[in-house]
Design an enzyme around this catalytic site. Structure first.
Site, PDB file in Angstrom:
ATOM      1  N   THR A   1      54.833 -13.523  20.721  1.00 26.78           N
ATOM      2  CA  THR A   1      54.375 -12.138  20.601  1.00 26.78           C
ATOM      3  C   THR A   1      55.186 -11.165  21.451  1.00 26.78           C
ATOM      4  O   THR A   1      54.880  -9.972  21.450  1.00 26.78           O
ATOM      5  CB  THR A   1      52.888 -12.036  20.986  1.00 26.78           C
ATOM      6  N   GLY A   2      56.181 -11.636  22.195  1.00 26.31           N
ATOM      7  CA  GLY A   2      57.096 -10.734  22.898  1.00 26.31           C
ATOM      8  C   GLY A   2      56.783 -10.522  24.355  1.00 26.31           C
ATOM      9  O   GLY A   2      57.102  -9.459  24.897  1.00 26.31           O
ATOM     10  N   LYS A   3      56.199 -11.484  25.018  1.00 25.94           N
ATOM     11  CA  LYS A   3      55.856 -11.314  26.440  1.00 25.94           C
ATOM     12  C   LYS A   3      57.117 -11.222  27.302  1.00 25.94           C
ATOM     13  O   LYS A   3      57.250 -10.335  28.154  1.00 25.94           O
ATOM     14  CB  LYS A   3      54.974 -12.483  26.899  1.00 25.94           C
TER      15      LYS A   3
ATOM     16  N   LEU B   1      60.165 -10.486  26.292  1.00 22.45           N
ATOM     17  CA  LEU B   1      60.910  -9.287  25.903  1.00 22.45           C
ATOM     18  C   LEU B   1      60.316  -8.042  26.553  1.00 22.45           C
ATOM     19  O   LEU B   1      61.053  -7.154  27.006  1.00 22.45           O
ATOM     20  CB  LEU B   1      60.889  -9.153  24.376  1.00 22.45           C
TER      21      LEU B   1
ATOM     22  N   HIS C   1      47.100 -29.025 -10.455  1.00 19.83           N
ATOM     23  CA  HIS C   1      46.474 -28.891  -9.145  1.00 19.83           C
ATOM     24  C   HIS C   1      46.643 -27.474  -8.592  1.00 19.83           C
ATOM     25  O   HIS C   1      45.672 -26.849  -8.146  1.00 19.83           O
ATOM     26  CB  HIS C   1      47.089 -29.917  -8.178  1.00 19.83           C
ATOM     27  N   GLU C   2      47.874 -26.953  -8.647  1.00 19.88           N
ATOM     28  CA  GLU C   2      48.120 -25.614  -8.106  1.00 19.88           C
ATOM     29  C   GLU C   2      47.491 -24.535  -8.979  1.00 19.88           C
ATOM     30  O   GLU C   2      46.995 -23.523  -8.460  1.00 19.88           O
ATOM     31  CB  GLU C   2      49.634 -25.376  -7.970  1.00 19.88           C
TER      32      GLU C   2
END
Length: 654
Positions: free
Chosen positions: A235-237, A239, A453-454
């Site tokens: 989360t950018g601590k 930075l 399935h999808e």
């Protein structure tokens, strides 16, 4: 991809040997040592009395006298002569020559006051050759005493150079490993940090204090001594901490919490003291400790409750943060993604006064982060960062940076000149589900099972009112285990989830298994992960969220804490009666059965539409959300016409 440091070029062959002054000194010292060692090789030690007896018998041929010792050569008598007490000198032709019997000797010279007889014997000519040596000066004595010390010092120096980093680490265990960035080196500013405006506002006070401390001191205000940055990984601590240093234009010390702890006792505490000693010499400055939970965990957390090296390091850190000596001008910023494991003494006022939370960015924040990471990258005109921001819910800043980088790499792989939405969409899929594995061969029957399935997931999600919309369906294998996937995206960022939404999520997760059962008449192991999610959601609804009328609004389970936290270790979980446990199991089974029946009813009504969608998916391998919505809309319009006899649900029936 490995990027080579230009300052550290790769190997280009062996370096040429160079004769340095250090090697010359080392060789000279070794030569002197060998000379002193071999000087006494083959020399016989004689007592002074025996030496004088040899002089009286005329067997000493030459002597060299100094103030402390006498060296020379003498004729050694034969063994028979020694037995008979014969002291005559052996002549040539009578058992050997004199040269063969000459022996080097050495004896300690007595003080000259007791050497009168020796002088008399020398004057009488008992010795053929007599030499004298001048007394050794202070320089020679000094060199003789320091020679071993100098030699050991030289050997230590070259040994440490040969050991390189290991040698430096050995002699500097107590030194801090913090990296220091000067004012000119911290170029990161708040413009490089996006999507955390509240956190930046909290930190601007520290920047103003570092720039204008007298302004706050005049008001009697005290700046927070420590700031704890809390948030999930990516989360950018780190930075944000660099941006604070860049904005304040001060020295920036950065170190990881694990760098304090070593296998040697006392090293961590010594490094803490050394770090703060360096910081005080360069204040005002910022000290950033990343992953502080490595040394700041709750004390007494071990099973034995012992006092280990980590706790000594934590004690030293607590003293430096708020001890008797004030650390004015030194701001401590720490980062962690586990604030629950930190010792309470770290979080009290006077140490880490302020906690700044960096959470997952929302849509606007993700768009701002994408703009930051798109600088310097050529984007095509059709690239819409707003769409990409909505396409990436739950992504952190590090994930978004990785998306932009992956898109640039994919563009370069295709020899493109601009990054388009195709590369950006593919980059998002790579981050979410992993890279495509087109080389993995899947048989036609398995491919059909995966497709149904999808489609079962996607069709169920399209029919339920509270399910997230389908963005893409794919049966291209990705990552390590995904043979196909259905990607759903919420319309907006959600912070609360209702019971209806949870029930729809359980139904969508069961859609793949039910589709296999309806079409194939059998089930496969492909629904393993789906069933795990179904069980977890149903159990959470009953035991954690209080969403069961039978059990009631009670939280019967808590999230598991780490065992070695001390306080969590001593807590006891709630005890249930057998009747309560049975009721919980019944309610979980009821929730799953209710969702199962509802999903089965939806897919039975859309049986023909499911076949059409599955055939389309097997043909194209990838269907986006727009195409899926269009096919469902046409099917509903066709079945809603009078006389069509269709059983498909209309849009209003949702």
């Amino acid at each position: 991809m490995t990027v080579q440091d230009p300052k550290k070029p790769g190997k280009k062959g062996p370096k040429p040997f160079r004769i340095s002054f250090g090697y010359v000194i080392l060789a000279f010292l070794i030569l002197m040592l060998l000379t002193s060692v071999f000087k006494n090789v083959g020399v016989k030690e004689l007592p002074y009395s025996e030496f004088k007896e040899l002089v009286r018998n005329g067997r000493v041929k030459s002597v060299s006298m100094s103030e402390t010792e006498i060296r020379g050569e003498y004729l050694e008598a034969s063994e028979e002569g020694d037995k008979e007490g014969d002291k005559e000198v052996v002549k040539d032709g009578e058992g050997g020559s004199e040269e063969e019997k000459l022996t080097r000797f050495r004896t300690i010279r007595l003080p000259q006051t007791k050497d009168e007889e020796l002088v008399r014997l020398i004057n009488e000519g008992k010795i053929e050759k007599v030499e004298g040596k001048p007394p050794a000066g202070m320089g020679g004595l000094f060199l003789l005493l320091l020679l071993p010390v100098i030699l050991l010092g030289v050997l230590w120096y070259f040994g440490m150079r040969r050991m390189g980093a290991m040698g430096q680490q050995f002699v500097s265990f107590g030194r801090s490993k913090a990296k220091v960035l000067a004012e000119k080196d911290t170029q990161t500013t708040f413009d490089d940090v996006a999507a955390c405006e509240e956190a930046k506002e909290e930190l601007r006070e520290i920047i103003q204090y570092l720039r204008e401390p007298k302004k706050f001191q005049a008001l009697g205000a005290k700046v927070p001594k420590g700031v704890l940055l809390v948030g999930p990984p990516g989360t950018g601590k780190t930075l944000l901490a660099r941006a604070v240093a860049g904005e304040a234009k001060v020295h920036f010390f950065t170190i990881s919490g694990s760098d304090f702890v070593e296998m040697f006792v006392g090293v961590g505490a010594a490094r803490v003291r050394d770090l703060f000693s360096q910081a005080k010499s360069k204040r005002p400055c910022i000290v950033f400790i990343d992953e502080i939970d490595a040394v700041g965990r709750h004390r007494g957390a071990g099973l034995g409750g012992g006092h280990d090296e980590r706790e000594q390091t934590l004690n030293a850190l607590l003293v430096e943060l708020d001890g008797f000596e004030a650390n004015k001008g030194v701001i401590i910023i720490a980062a962690t993604n586990r604030p629950d494991v930190l010792d309470p003494a770290l979080l009290r006022p006077g140490r880490f006064d302020r906690q700044v939370v960096l959470d997952m960015p929302e849509a606007k924040g993700r768009e701002a982060i994408l703009k930051v990471h798109s600088r310097g990258k050529p984007l095509a005109p059709e690239v819409d960062l707003t769409v990409l921001a909505k396409r990436t819910p739950g992504f952190t800043g590090a994930d978004l940076a990785n998306v932009m980088n992956e898109a640039a790499l994919l563009t370069g792989r295709k020899n493109g000149t601009v990054i388009t939405m195709v590369e950006l969409e593919d980059a998002i899929d790579r981050v979410v589900a992993g890279p495509e594995r087109k080389s993995k061969l899947i048989g036609p029957e398995e491919k059909r099972v995966i497709a149904y399935h999808e489609i079962g997931h996607a069709l169920t999600a399209s029919r339920l009112p509270h399910a997230d919309r389908v963005h893409k369906i794919s049966i291209v294998p990705r990552g390590t285990a995904a043979l196909g996937y259905t990607l759903q995206l919420p319309e907006d960022d959600q912070h609360l989830i209702s019971r209806s939404q949870l029930m729809d999520r359980i139904s969508v997760a069961l859609g793949g298994r039910i589709a296999e059962e309806l079409v194939m008449g059998d089930i496969s192991t492909g629904a393993q992960n789906d069933l795990e999610r179904v069980t977890d959601l149903a159990r959470s609804m009953v035991c954690r969220y209080g969403m069961s009328d039978a059990v009631g609004p009670m939280a019967l389970e808590r999230s598991d804490g780490a065992v070695f936290l001390g306080k969590e270790f001593t807590q006891t979980k709630a005890q249930f009666s057998p009747q309560t446990l049975e009721k919980i199991d019944q309610e979980i089974s009821r929730v799953v059965s209710e969702a199962y029946d509802r999903t089965r009813e939806i897919l039975q009504k859309d049986r023909k539409l499911m076949d059409q969608l599955a055939e389309r998916l097997m043909e194209k391998e990838v269907i986006d959300g727009k195409e899926l919505t269009e096919m469902i809309r046409k099917n509903d319009e066709r079945n809603s016409r009078p006389g069509s006899g269709g059983e498909g649900q209309t849009e209003e029936s949702r």
